[in-house]
Design a protein around this motif. Structure first.
Motif, PDB file in Angstrom:
ATOM      1  N   LEU A  62     -29.692  35.949   5.266  1.00  0.00           N
ATOM      2  CA  LEU A  62     -29.613  34.578   5.129  1.00  0.00           C
ATOM      3  C   LEU A  62     -30.082  34.579   3.213  1.00  0.00           C
ATOM      4  O   LEU A  62     -29.956  33.709   2.633  1.00  0.00           O
ATOM      5  N   VAL A  63     -31.185  35.105   2.764  1.00  0.00           N
ATOM      6  CA  VAL A  63     -31.913  34.553   1.652  1.00  0.00           C
ATOM      7  C   VAL A  63     -30.573  35.315   0.871  1.00  0.00           C
ATOM      8  O   VAL A  63     -30.311  34.454  -0.119  1.00  0.00           O
ATOM      9  N   ALA A  64     -29.676  36.397   1.055  1.00  0.00           N
ATOM     10  CA  ALA A  64     -29.164  36.422  -0.107  1.00  0.00           C
ATOM     11  C   ALA A  64     -27.880  36.597   0.252  1.00  0.00           C
ATOM     12  O   ALA A  64     -27.588  35.816  -0.964  1.00  0.00           O
ATOM     13  N   VAL A  65     -27.307  35.676   0.863  1.00  0.00           N
ATOM     14  CA  VAL A  65     -25.628  34.560   0.906  1.00  0.00           C
ATOM     15  C   VAL A  65     -26.235  33.605   0.192  1.00  0.00           C
ATOM     16  O   VAL A  65     -25.158  33.680  -0.694  1.00  0.00           O
ATOM     17  N   ALA A  66     -26.888  33.405   0.673  1.00  0.00           N
ATOM     18  CA  ALA A  66     -27.478  31.885  -0.614  1.00  0.00           C
ATOM     19  C   ALA A  66     -27.407  31.919  -1.951  1.00  0.00           C
ATOM     20  O   ALA A  66     -27.074  31.647  -2.979  1.00  0.00           O
ATOM     21  N   LEU A  67     -28.514  33.215  -2.514  1.00  0.00           N
ATOM     22  CA  LEU A  67     -28.795  33.674  -3.586  1.00  0.00           C
ATOM     23  C   LEU A  67     -27.005  34.068  -3.719  1.00  0.00           C
ATOM     24  O   LEU A  67     -26.734  33.723  -5.495  1.00  0.00           O
ATOM     25  N   GLY A  68     -26.607  34.544  -3.482  1.00  0.00           N
ATOM     26  CA  GLY A  68     -24.999  35.055  -3.806  1.00  0.00           C
ATOM     27  C   GLY A  68     -24.224  34.059  -3.505  1.00  0.00           C
ATOM     28  O   GLY A  68     -23.221  33.909  -4.897  1.00  0.00           O
ATOM     29  N   GLY A  69     -24.378  32.853  -2.904  1.00  0.00           N
ATOM     30  CA  GLY A  69     -23.147  31.777  -3.296  1.00  0.00           C
ATOM     31  C   GLY A  69     -23.632  31.034  -4.699  1.00  0.00           C
ATOM     32  O   GLY A  69     -22.837  30.514  -5.175  1.00  0.00           O
ATOM     33  N   LEU A  70     -25.098  30.834  -4.884  1.00  0.00           N
ATOM     34  CA  LEU A  70     -24.961  30.353  -5.944  1.00  0.00           C
ATOM     35  C   LEU A  70     -24.604  31.166  -7.590  1.00  0.00           C
ATOM     36  O   LEU A  70     -24.711  30.503  -8.264  1.00  0.00           O
ATOM     37  N   ALA A  71     -24.626  32.340  -7.270  1.00  0.00           N
ATOM     38  CA  ALA A  71     -24.731  33.501  -8.544  1.00  0.00           C
ATOM     39  C   ALA A  71     -22.503  33.123  -8.197  1.00  0.00           C
ATOM     40  O   ALA A  71     -22.664  33.235  -9.716  1.00  0.00           O
ATOM     41  N   TRP A  72     -21.897  33.193  -7.083  1.00  0.00           N
ATOM     42  CA  TRP A  72     -20.219  33.292  -7.163  1.00  0.00           C
ATOM     43  C   TRP A  72     -20.205  32.037  -8.220  1.00  0.00           C
ATOM     44  O   TRP A  72     -19.574  32.353  -8.950  1.00  0.00           O
ATOM     45  N   ILE A  73     -21.078  30.842  -7.399  1.00  0.00           N
ATOM     46  CA  ILE A  73     -20.410  29.270  -8.286  1.00  0.00           C
ATOM     47  C   ILE A  73     -21.076  29.182  -9.959  1.00  0.00           C
ATOM     48  O   ILE A  73     -19.934  28.824 -10.922  1.00  0.00           O
ATOM     49  N   SER A  74     -22.231  30.120 -10.097  1.00  0.00           N
ATOM     50  CA  SER A  74     -22.518  29.972 -11.557  1.00  0.00           C
ATOM     51  C   SER A  74     -21.055  30.672 -12.305  1.00  0.00           C
ATOM     52  O   SER A  74     -20.925  29.858 -12.833  1.00  0.00           O
ATOM     53  N   VAL A  75     -20.971  32.307 -12.239  1.00  0.00           N
ATOM     54  CA  VAL A  75     -19.852  32.462 -12.291  1.00  0.00           C
ATOM     55  C   VAL A  75     -18.205  32.100 -12.191  1.00  0.00           C
ATOM     56  O   VAL A  75     -17.619  31.622 -13.681  1.00  0.00           O
TER      57      VAL A  75
END
Length: 254
Positions: free
Chosen positions: A41-54
């Motif tokens: 769950l933490v990884a998915v949240a960080l992944g969403g943040l990274a995706w939106i940033s890119v």
């Protein structure tokens, strides 16, 4: 204030894209190797943040790097390749997951993404903080003895410079950048010719399809383009400014 806004204040667009892409790659590796729900769950949240940033950084870069007259077309091409790439790659990763399993597909994708970031060292997103793409508004329509029909063409434009031989190399480097501007704004052909009889006379020549296309070139010149042109003109040493001539094809008259 969002995390992305804070990051943009302290890091360049390239650094944000590279960092967020690396984070997304690591998230994929974690999802493929760790099977603890809380960690996932933490990884998915960080992944969403990274995706939106890119995604946000790339969308912003595409718009700020495009002059107003071509921005819509630039965005359409960008979206075509971006969404088309996602569609094609989804099919490919589906085949990988079918043969190796979903966890291994995540790991391979994550490792490949992080490894591919090495290319970011060479292929970088241009920074646009000092790039002014607003129309300059100081290129007026050329004076003519007659008004050519809009579809008359091709149109040949020549600019005659007088250049000190000692600064010829610097002039050619500057005018080459100007040539890229001419071609981007609509020129079909561009080149610089040197007079064989005098060592200080250079002729810049470019060709556009029609008279209307050439007039549109005047509208497309941005403030940044004007600065590039001013740099090339600064090497001119004549008492008068460079002589600009416009020629339209006369073959339609016969």
């Amino acid at each position: 204030m969002t995390v992305l806004e804070r990051a943009r204040k302290h890091f360049t667009t390239n650094q944000v894209v590279l960092g967020a892409s690396a984070l997304f790659g690591l998230v994929l590796v974690v999802l493929g190797t760790v099977h603890i729900v809380l960690v996932a769950l933490v990884a998915v949240a960080l992944g969403g943040l990274a995706w939106i940033s890119v995604l946000s950084s790339l969308n912003t870069a595409v718009q700020t790097l495009s002059p107003e007259w071509v921005r819509a077309r630039t965005l359409s091409v960008y979206m075509l390749f971006f969404l088309g790439g996602m569609a094609v790659s989804s099919l490919g990763w589906g085949v990988v997951a079918d043969h190796l399993g979903t966890p291994m597909a995540f790991v391979i994708a994550g490792v490949g993404l992080v490894g591919g970031l090495v290319g970011g060292i060479h292929w970088r997103i241009p920074e646009t903080d000092d790039l002014d793409l607003r129309p300059s508004g100081d290129w007026f329509n050329p004076r003519t003895e007659f008004e050519p029909p809009p579809d008359t063409g091709p149109v040949l434009v020549s600019v005659e410079y007088r250049i000190d031989p000692a600064t010829a190399d610097d002039f050619l480097a500057a005018v080459e950048k100007l040539g890229r501007v001419r071609r981007r704004n609509g020129a079909r052909y561009w080149n610089v010719f040197r007079d064989t009889e005098t060592d200080d006379r250079y002729l810049e020549v470019y060709l556009t399809g029609t008279w209307m296309a050439h007039l549109r070139e005047h509208e497309r010149v941005s403030v940044a383009d004007r600065e590039i042109q001013s740099r090339a003109v600064s090497f001119h040493v004549g008492d008068e400014p460079p002589q600009v001539s416009h020629f339209v094809s006369g073959m339609d008259e016969y």
